[in-house]
Design a protein around this motif. Structure first.
Motif, PDB file in Angstrom:
ATOM      1  N   SER A 135     -16.263  36.600  18.452  1.00 12.34           N
ATOM      2  CA  SER A 135     -16.966  37.671  17.742  1.00 12.34           C
ATOM      3  C   SER A 135     -16.553  39.025  18.291  1.00 12.34           C
ATOM      4  CB  SER A 135     -18.470  37.501  17.884  1.00 12.34           C
ATOM      5  OG  SER A 135     -18.983  38.418  18.818  1.00 12.34           O
ATOM      6  N   CYS A 136     -16.925  40.088  17.576  1.00 12.96           N
ATOM      7  CA  CYS A 136     -16.577  41.427  18.024  1.00 12.96           C
ATOM      8  C   CYS A 136     -17.614  41.963  18.984  1.00 12.96           C
ATOM      9  CB  CYS A 136     -16.464  42.367  16.829  1.00 12.96           C
ATOM     10  SG  CYS A 136     -18.061  42.789  16.131  1.00 12.96           S
ATOM     11  N   ALA A 147     -20.803  42.741  18.198  1.00 12.54           N
ATOM     12  CA  ALA A 147     -21.951  43.367  17.554  1.00 12.54           C
ATOM     13  C   ALA A 147     -23.004  42.317  17.202  1.00 12.54           C
ATOM     14  CB  ALA A 147     -21.521  44.135  16.314  1.00 12.54           C
ATOM     15  N   CYS A 148     -22.574  41.145  16.800  1.00 12.73           N
ATOM     16  CA  CYS A 148     -23.544  40.078  16.528  1.00 12.73           C
ATOM     17  C   CYS A 148     -24.346  39.769  17.793  1.00 12.73           C
ATOM     18  CB  CYS A 148     -22.839  38.809  16.038  1.00 12.73           C
ATOM     19  SG  CYS A 148     -22.496  38.819  14.260  1.00 12.73           S
ATOM     20  N   GLY A 194     -23.570  35.812  11.229  1.00 10.57           N
ATOM     21  CA  GLY A 194     -22.548  36.805  10.887  1.00 10.57           C
ATOM     22  C   GLY A 194     -21.453  36.241  10.000  1.00 10.57           C
ATOM     23  N   HIS A 195     -20.833  37.143   9.234  1.00  3.51           N
ATOM     24  CA  HIS A 195     -19.793  36.729   8.285  1.00  3.51           C
ATOM     25  C   HIS A 195     -18.666  35.934   8.938  1.00  3.51           C
ATOM     26  CE1 HIS A 195     -21.848  38.921   5.406  1.00  3.51           C
ATOM     27  NE2 HIS A 195     -21.187  40.066   5.403  1.00  3.51           N
ATOM     28  N   CYS A 196     -18.278  36.364  10.136  1.00  2.00           N
ATOM     29  CA  CYS A 196     -17.158  35.694  10.818  1.00  2.00           C
ATOM     30  C   CYS A 196     -17.430  34.201  10.975  1.00  2.00           C
ATOM     31  CB  CYS A 196     -16.960  36.274  12.210  1.00  2.00           C
ATOM     32  SG  CYS A 196     -16.262  37.901  12.242  1.00  2.00           S
ATOM     33  N   GLY A 203     -24.626  38.689   7.423  1.00  2.00           N
ATOM     34  CA  GLY A 203     -24.610  40.085   7.849  1.00  2.00           C
ATOM     35  C   GLY A 203     -23.401  40.356   8.711  1.00  2.00           C
ATOM     36  N   CYS A 204     -23.114  41.636   8.900  1.00  2.00           N
ATOM     37  CA  CYS A 204     -21.983  41.985   9.755  1.00  2.00           C
ATOM     38  C   CYS A 204     -22.303  43.251  10.522  1.00  2.00           C
ATOM     39  CB  CYS A 204     -20.708  42.166   8.948  1.00  2.00           C
ATOM     40  SG  CYS A 204     -19.268  42.588   9.956  1.00  2.00           S
ATOM     41  N   PRO A 205     -23.080  43.195  11.537  1.00  2.00           N
ATOM     42  CA  PRO A 205     -23.870  42.052  12.011  1.00  2.00           C
ATOM     43  C   PRO A 205     -25.220  42.012  11.317  1.00  2.00           C
ATOM     44  CG  PRO A 205     -24.123  43.899  13.512  1.00  2.00           C
ATOM     45  CD  PRO A 205     -23.216  44.370  12.413  1.00  2.00           C
ATOM     46  N   CYS A 255     -14.321  46.032  13.175  1.00  2.00           N
ATOM     47  CA  CYS A 255     -14.732  44.725  13.694  1.00  2.00           C
ATOM     48  C   CYS A 255     -13.887  44.273  14.882  1.00  2.00           C
ATOM     49  CB  CYS A 255     -14.639  43.677  12.592  1.00  2.00           C
ATOM     50  SG  CYS A 255     -15.733  44.010  11.223  1.00  2.00           S
ATOM     51  N   LYS A 286     -20.816  51.770  11.074  1.00  2.00           N
ATOM     52  CA  LYS A 286     -19.709  51.313  10.241  1.00  2.00           C
ATOM     53  C   LYS A 286     -19.753  52.032   8.900  1.00  2.00           C
ATOM     54  CE  LYS A 286     -19.447  46.677  12.218  1.00  2.00           C
ATOM     55  NZ  LYS A 286     -19.285  45.251  11.932  1.00  2.00           N
TER      56      LYS A 286
END
Ligand code: SF4
Lengths: 174, 527
Positions: A58-59, A61-62, A124-126, A155-157, B230, B316
């Motif tokens: 993940s980045c 943020a989640c 999250g979308h990922c 969500g993202c996130p 991201c 974002k």
């Protein structure tokens, strides 16, 4: 020595501050949801529902939003949901991020280490299908192709409120 | 003397043959040298400019000109310019002389070039792969080559990674990760300890590698922008801004003052919420939970403010090539004023709580020291660098609109956890002031937000001092406006090494504290 510590604390007085603004900033809906959540958890999971989080690329943020669920404003713990350090203590696995090749094994092992009954939730979308990284050479694919996923939080996130709502909805039916 | 002459003279003094020297932009100078002179040239510039290797990357140009190009990037602080030293490698040669023997800060970059392009850094003592783990990725598949196609699945059995070993009586290893106890990114830490103190820490990263640089290839700038948001979620704004800057440079866009102001306003908001997060994190990692929770509320307040301003808690969707998409009107400006007045008060209370606690200060003082000398050798960037005495802040080197605001660059010299904490405290104050002044300036500023330009090819570097340190994005666009190659460097890429030196001699239980004081990005490092 101990006398000076005592003196110091007396001199300082109470250092904690009353955080009265905290709850007032929360939509009233969350209190109701929370109380309902608490009841469900109480009857169905023997008072507490424990979650282990795994980041499979993940980045961050989640994670940040999941952590925020435990801050004093949302304080998800008071409804009986807690994030635990070991999969051995967990009822559910919360997965964020597209599954990178490097994390595939770690994800499976974490799942295997959990006692039954166990659930996998994606966040999250990922985690749903790889999100914007789905075509990468290093992304294995959706979590649901690797483990049985029972709930997705979009969500993202997803915001803390989204996460809490989704968990409630899920626990209500299960 | 202009920059080109200055660099020409330095290189000329050692009889280095310059094939080409061109000032592509006012702040970007490209010099091409022979492969045989490359190491010497880089070494010379490294010394004379007193710059560590800021970026070092390759580009596959075999289709156009049968070569790989290699760029080593230095920063000339005095003249506010980036210096790209380039060598061309013939497509059948596939190797280059390593810089790492003389310049440590080149070391990780060379390993990255090797795994991504299959170009061998001859002489680099460490050839292990960083991101493509041996367990899951076969040899000889180089993702960033243009003719890359994925590996064939079935034949590969998996190899294993060799950690550095410390041997001797009573030495034991503690492996931690990739899955940690907390809710945090994935990484593996291998401690070697004798008794309590840590003798060696090897950090193995790359777990969250998503192949971002490859994913970006062929994308247009709008799609790419979404990906940039991201890369590292806590720096979503910093990243999108660095990318936009690079593209705007290529297109020759001078974005309106209003959007410049709005950008730094958001950048400072991002700094604020992350600094709050870390101040709380440091408290939490010594078990001082009240200030930790208190700080989490400050962060929450700023995230909510962000959402009120632009609909996203992580800012974002604000940036766009040519400016910003969202304006801040009088009403929103009032919102910010109100929220930040409260945040300011809370920050002061938080600082007071932390610094007046003797037991807390005892834990952070002289813990996790990163000395100036080490920090310089490793090329430590940003906040962590400033805590060790490296006075470098890109907001000062390339100020742009920051020129309108006077702010003090935070600097400490003790290099310990306390120093990194103090840097955050003083940056918070400066950020709050900058935002305040930004809002005042916005009032008198024309409403124009965005510029559009002709589609154009080219290459350029974007650089933003985000909260951790400089985020660098180098992009080459083709004439259709699609990305050909994009190199991203997060400050964490340099700084993880700093952490592994800072913990030496400390006890393992202090590791989380040291770690939090750096608070590096897994995803930004792994890409
Ligand atoms: S879903 Fe969005 S926020 Fe979550 S990890 Fe993926 S990119 Fe980051």
């Amino acid at each position: 020595m101990s006398l000076s510590i005592l003196k110091n604390s007396l001199k300082k007085g109470k250092v904690t501050i009353k955080l009265d603004f905290v709850r007032s900033a929360l939509p009233p809906e969350i209190e109701e949801l929370g109380q309902e959540l608490k009841k469900t958890i109480h009857t169905k999971f023997g008072r507490s529902f424990h979650i282990r989080e795994v980041d499979t690329g993940s980045c961050g943020a989640c994670e940040s939003e999941i952590i925020a669920c435990s801050n004093p404003l949302y304080d998800i713990q008071r409804f009986g949901i807690d994030f635990v350090a070991s999969p051995r203590h967990a009822d559910a696995l919360l997965v964020t991020g597209p599954v990178s090749k490097n994390m595939e094994l770690a994800l499976k092992k974490t799942y295997e280490a959990m006692p039954e009954p166990k659930f996998v939730i994606t966040c999250g979308h990922c985690a749903l299908d790889g999100g914007i990284f789905k075509d990468s050479y290093y992304v294995v694919g959706a979590v649901k192709e690797i483990l049985p996923v029972i709930l997705h939080i979009p969500g993202c996130p997803p915001s803390p409120l989204t996460i809490i709502r989704a968990l409630l909805g899920f626990l209500r039916q299960s | 003397m202009n920059h080109s002459d200055y660099v020409g003279n330095i290189l000329g003094s050692e009889k280095i043959n310059i094939i080409d020297l061109s000032e592509i932009y006012q702040d970007e100078l490209y010099v091409i040298v022979d492969s045989t002179d490359f190491v010497k040239a880089c070494h010379l510039l490294h010394k004379r400019l007193d710059s560590s290797v800021m970026m070092f990357f390759a580009e596959d140009l075999r289709q156009e000109s049968q070569i790989f190009a290699l760029y080593c990037v230095f920063l000339n602080v005095q003249s506010h310019t980036w210096l790209f030293v380039r060598q061309n490698i013939a497509q059948d040669k596939l190797k280059f002389d390593s810089l790492a023997k003389d310049i440590y800060s080149a070391s990780l970059f060379e390993r990255e070039i090797r795994e991504m392009f299959g170009l061998e850094p001859v002489g680099n003592p460490d050839m292990r792969r960083l991101k493509l783990h041996d367990e899951v990725w076969p040899k000889e598949y180089y993702p960033l080559r243009k003719d890359f196609t994925g590996p064939k699945e079935d034949s590969f059995k998996g190899a294993s990674y060799v950690f550095k070993r410390v041997e001797g009586e009573g030495i034991f290893e503690v492996p931690v990760g990739p899955v940690h106890a907390g809710i945090i990114g994935s990484g593996h830490f291998r401690f070697s300890a004798a008794g309590e103190p840590i003798i060696n820490l090897e950090i193995r990263l790359g777990w969250t590698h998503r192949g971002i640089e490859k994913v970006l290839e062929g994308k247009d700038t709008n799609d790419a922008l979404r990906i940039f948001e991201c890369i590292s979620g806590d720096t979503a704004f910093g990243y999108s801004m660095a990318f936009c800057q690079a593209i705007e440079k290529i297109l020759g866009l001078n974005i309106p003052v209003r959007s410049q102001l709005l950008r730094i306003l958001c950048l400072e908001l991002e700094r604020l919420y992350n600094h709050a997060n870390d101040m709380g994190g440091i408290a939490l990692d010594v078990g001082f939970s009240f200030p930790a929770q208190f700080a989490s509320l400050i962060k929450e307040a700023i995230l909510q403010l962000n959402e009120g301003l632009c609909g996203s808690r992580y800012l974002k969707g604000v940036n766009t090539v040519g400016g910003v998409k969202q304006d801040i009107d009088r009403v929103k400006s009032g919102l910010i004023m109100g929220a930040l007045a409260k945040v300011k008060k809370d920050f002061i209370a938080l600082e007071e709580m932390l610094f007046s606690s003797i037991s807390f200060m005892d834990r952070v003082d002289a813990t996790g020291v990163l000395r100036l000398r080490t920090a310089r050798d490793l090329g430590i960037m940003g906040l962590a660098g400033r805590a060790s005495g490296i006075a470098l802040d890109m907001r000062k080197v390339f100020p742009g609109i920051y020129n309108n605001f006077s702010f003090k660059m935070a600097k400490e010299h003790t290099g310990d956890v306390a120093a990194r904490l103090k840097i955050r405290c003083s940056e918070v104050k400066e950020s709050l002031n900058i935002i305040q002044h930004c809002l005042e300036k916005l009032d008198a500023c024309s409403p124009e937000l965005k510029m559009t330009g002709e589609e154009k090819g080219g290459f350029a570097l974007g650089c933003v001092e985000a909260w951790r340190g400089p985020v660098l994005v180098w992009v080459r666009l083709n004439t259709k406006g699609k990305i050909e190659r994009c190199k991203i460097v997060d400050p964490s890429f340099h700084n993880w090494d700093g952490l592994s030196f800072a913990v030496l001699g400390n006890i393992i239980p202090d590791f989380p504290l040291c770690n939090k004081s750096f608070d590096l990005s897994y995803s930004g490092n792994d890409l």
